[in-house]
Design an enzyme around this catalytic site. Structure first.
Site, PDB file in Angstrom:
ATOM      1  CG  ASN A   9      35.294  12.849  -0.483  1.00 29.21           C
ATOM      2  OD1 ASN A   9      35.719  13.609  -1.355  1.00 29.21           O
ATOM      3  ND2 ASN A   9      36.099  12.141   0.300  1.00 29.21           N
ATOM      4  CD1 TRP A  10      30.874  14.384  -5.344  1.00 29.37           C
ATOM      5  CD2 TRP A  10      31.347  15.717  -7.080  1.00 29.37           C
ATOM      6  NE1 TRP A  10      29.703  14.983  -5.741  1.00 29.37           N
ATOM      7  CE2 TRP A  10      29.962  15.815  -6.802  1.00 29.37           C
ATOM      8  CE3 TRP A  10      31.867  16.479  -8.120  1.00 29.37           C
ATOM      9  CZ2 TRP A  10      29.106  16.620  -7.541  1.00 29.37           C
ATOM     10  CZ3 TRP A  10      31.017  17.290  -8.852  1.00 29.37           C
ATOM     11  CH2 TRP A  10      29.651  17.361  -8.574  1.00 29.37           C
ATOM     12  CE  LYS A  11      36.743   8.950  -1.293  1.00 28.86           C
ATOM     13  NZ  LYS A  11      37.107   7.599  -0.862  1.00 28.86           N
ATOM     14  CG  HIS A  95      39.562  11.281   3.168  1.00 30.86           C
ATOM     15  ND1 HIS A  95      40.191  10.175   2.652  1.00 30.86           N
ATOM     16  CD2 HIS A  95      38.227  11.039   3.084  1.00 30.86           C
ATOM     17  CE1 HIS A  95      39.282   9.303   2.258  1.00 30.86           C
ATOM     18  NE2 HIS A  95      38.079   9.803   2.506  1.00 30.86           N
ATOM     19  CD  GLU A  97      40.608   8.171  -0.435  1.00 32.93           C
ATOM     20  OE1 GLU A  97      40.322   9.253  -0.983  1.00 32.93           O
ATOM     21  OE2 GLU A  97      39.820   7.200  -0.399  1.00 32.93           O
ATOM     22  CD  GLU A 167      35.504   8.901   5.649  1.00 35.47           C
ATOM     23  OE1 GLU A 167      34.458   8.859   4.991  1.00 35.47           O
ATOM     24  OE2 GLU A 167      36.602   9.153   5.154  1.00 35.47           O
ATOM     25  N   GLY A 173      35.793   2.261   0.504  1.00 37.96           N
ATOM     26  CA  GLY A 173      35.901   1.695  -0.840  1.00 37.96           C
ATOM     27  C   GLY A 173      36.017   0.176  -0.864  1.00 37.96           C
ATOM     28  CB  SER A 213      31.546   0.434   2.188  1.00 40.28           C
ATOM     29  OG  SER A 213      32.822   0.191   1.629  1.00 40.28           O
ATOM     30  N   GLY A 234      31.490   8.294  -0.378  1.00 40.19           N
ATOM     31  CA  GLY A 234      32.420   8.390  -1.500  1.00 40.19           C
ATOM     32  C   GLY A 234      31.781   7.822  -2.763  1.00 40.19           C
ATOM     33  N   GLY A 235      32.135   6.590  -3.084  1.00 39.55           N
ATOM     34  CA  GLY A 235      31.688   5.963  -4.322  1.00 39.55           C
ATOM     35  C   GLY A 235      30.197   6.093  -4.607  1.00 39.55           C
TER      36      GLY A 235
HETATM   37  P1  PGA Z   1      33.448   5.188   0.128  1.00 38.06           P
HETATM   38  O1  PGA Z   1      34.401   6.404   0.593  1.00 38.06           O
HETATM   39  O2  PGA Z   1      32.034   5.609   0.411  1.00 38.06           O
HETATM   40  O3  PGA Z   1      33.726   5.038  -1.339  1.00 38.06           O
HETATM   41  O4  PGA Z   1      33.834   4.001   0.922  1.00 38.06           O
HETATM   42  C1  PGA Z   1      34.113   7.155   1.724  1.00 38.06           C
HETATM   43  C2  PGA Z   1      35.157   8.212   1.944  1.00 38.06           C
HETATM   44  O5  PGA Z   1      36.341   7.918   1.748  1.00 38.06           O
HETATM   45  O6  PGA Z   1      34.851   9.361   2.300  1.00 38.06           O
END
Ligand code: PGA
Length: 252
Positions: A9-11, A95, A97, A167, A173, A213, A234-235
């Site tokens: 997930n590049w966000k 998600h 977010e 999640e 994050g 994470s 994500g990251g």
């Molecule tokens: P993260 O994000 O790996 O940076 O914790 C995961 C996500 O929100 O899909």
């Protein structure tokens, strides 16, 4: 046996140019990996570039969000048909977010899941509790509510239509992932609910991936548990060689 899925997930990262550079670096690193599904979720503005570059590969493409309507006066929104037409086979829905920063509720998630499925997109539906909810012993209640509401009104589903993503919000994050035991416990419970909603066979076939994470260091232990079928990253997916290492760990 469920095939593992690793979703990057590049966000809100990478321009179209940067997306192209990423894919050109990433492809050779994972070209010999056939045993896991690799799905990338770039921002809408890079879908076309990525779609063209992964066209003859096994890499899947996902949107990061979708609206439930097919078209309309909905400034800023993207329809399921638009995603499909841009080369997506799946879409991330709900998600945290989006839920937290853009006030998306369970009802919106439900409408999006139904619309995605109706347009031949796999819904990657996210559920997760806050730190406070976990501390107060509410994890199970919250996740059950999100799951039941997200899938309300859907009588039949299969593993091509749904991937669940657990999640925990406190893990996203934060550098503090759920432990493999915590993740597995939740996944087992979600799977049990899927069995009640649909059938045991369907519940066994649907992939439940973990997100929050994930790193090259912790992915293997998470995947070693019986109910964790992959990761939503994500990251750690933003660097192609790092994500390739995570994908390779999942393939081993
Ligand atoms: P993260 O994000 O790996 O940076 O914790 C995961 C996500 O929100 O899909």
């Amino acid at each position: 046996m469920r095939r593992r899925a690793l979703i990057g997930n590049w966000k809100m990262h990478k321009t179209a140019d940067e997306a192209g550079t990423y894919i050109r670096e990433f492809l050779p690193l994972i070209q010999n990996i056939a045993s896991v599904d690799v799905i990338l979720a770039p921002p809408f503005t890079s879908l076309h570039v990525v779609a063209a570059l992964v066209k003859d590969t096994s890499i899947g493409l996902a949107g990061q969000d979708v609206h439930w309507d097919s078209q309309g006066a909905l400034t800023g929104e993207v329809s399921p048909a638009m995603l499909y037409d841009s080369g997506c086979q799946s879409v991330i829905i709900g998600h945290s977010e989006r839920r937290q920063m853009f006030h998306e509720d369970d009802n919106a998630v439900n409408r999006k899941v139904k619309a995605a499925i109706a347009h031949h997109l796999t819904a990657i539906m996210c559920v997760g509790e806050t730190r406070e909810e976990r501390a107060n012993g509410k994890t199970s209640d919250v996740l059950t509510r999100q799951l039941l509401a997200g899938l309300a009104g859907i009588d039949a589903i299969d593993d091509t239509q749904l991937v669940l993503a657990y999640e925990p919000i406190w893990a996203i994050g934060s550098g503090t992932p759920a432990t493999p035991t915590q993740a597995n416990e939740v996944h087992a419970e979600l799977r049990e609910h899927l069995g009640t909603l649909f059938t045991t066979a369907i519940a066994k076939s649907i992939r439940i991936v973990y997100g929050g994470s994930i790193t090259t260091e912790n992915i293997q232990a998470l995947l070693a548990t019986p109910h964790v079928d992959g990761g939503l990253v994500g990251g750690a997916c933003l660097d192609p060689s790092n994500f390739a290492r995570i994908v390779s760990s999942a393939a081993n």
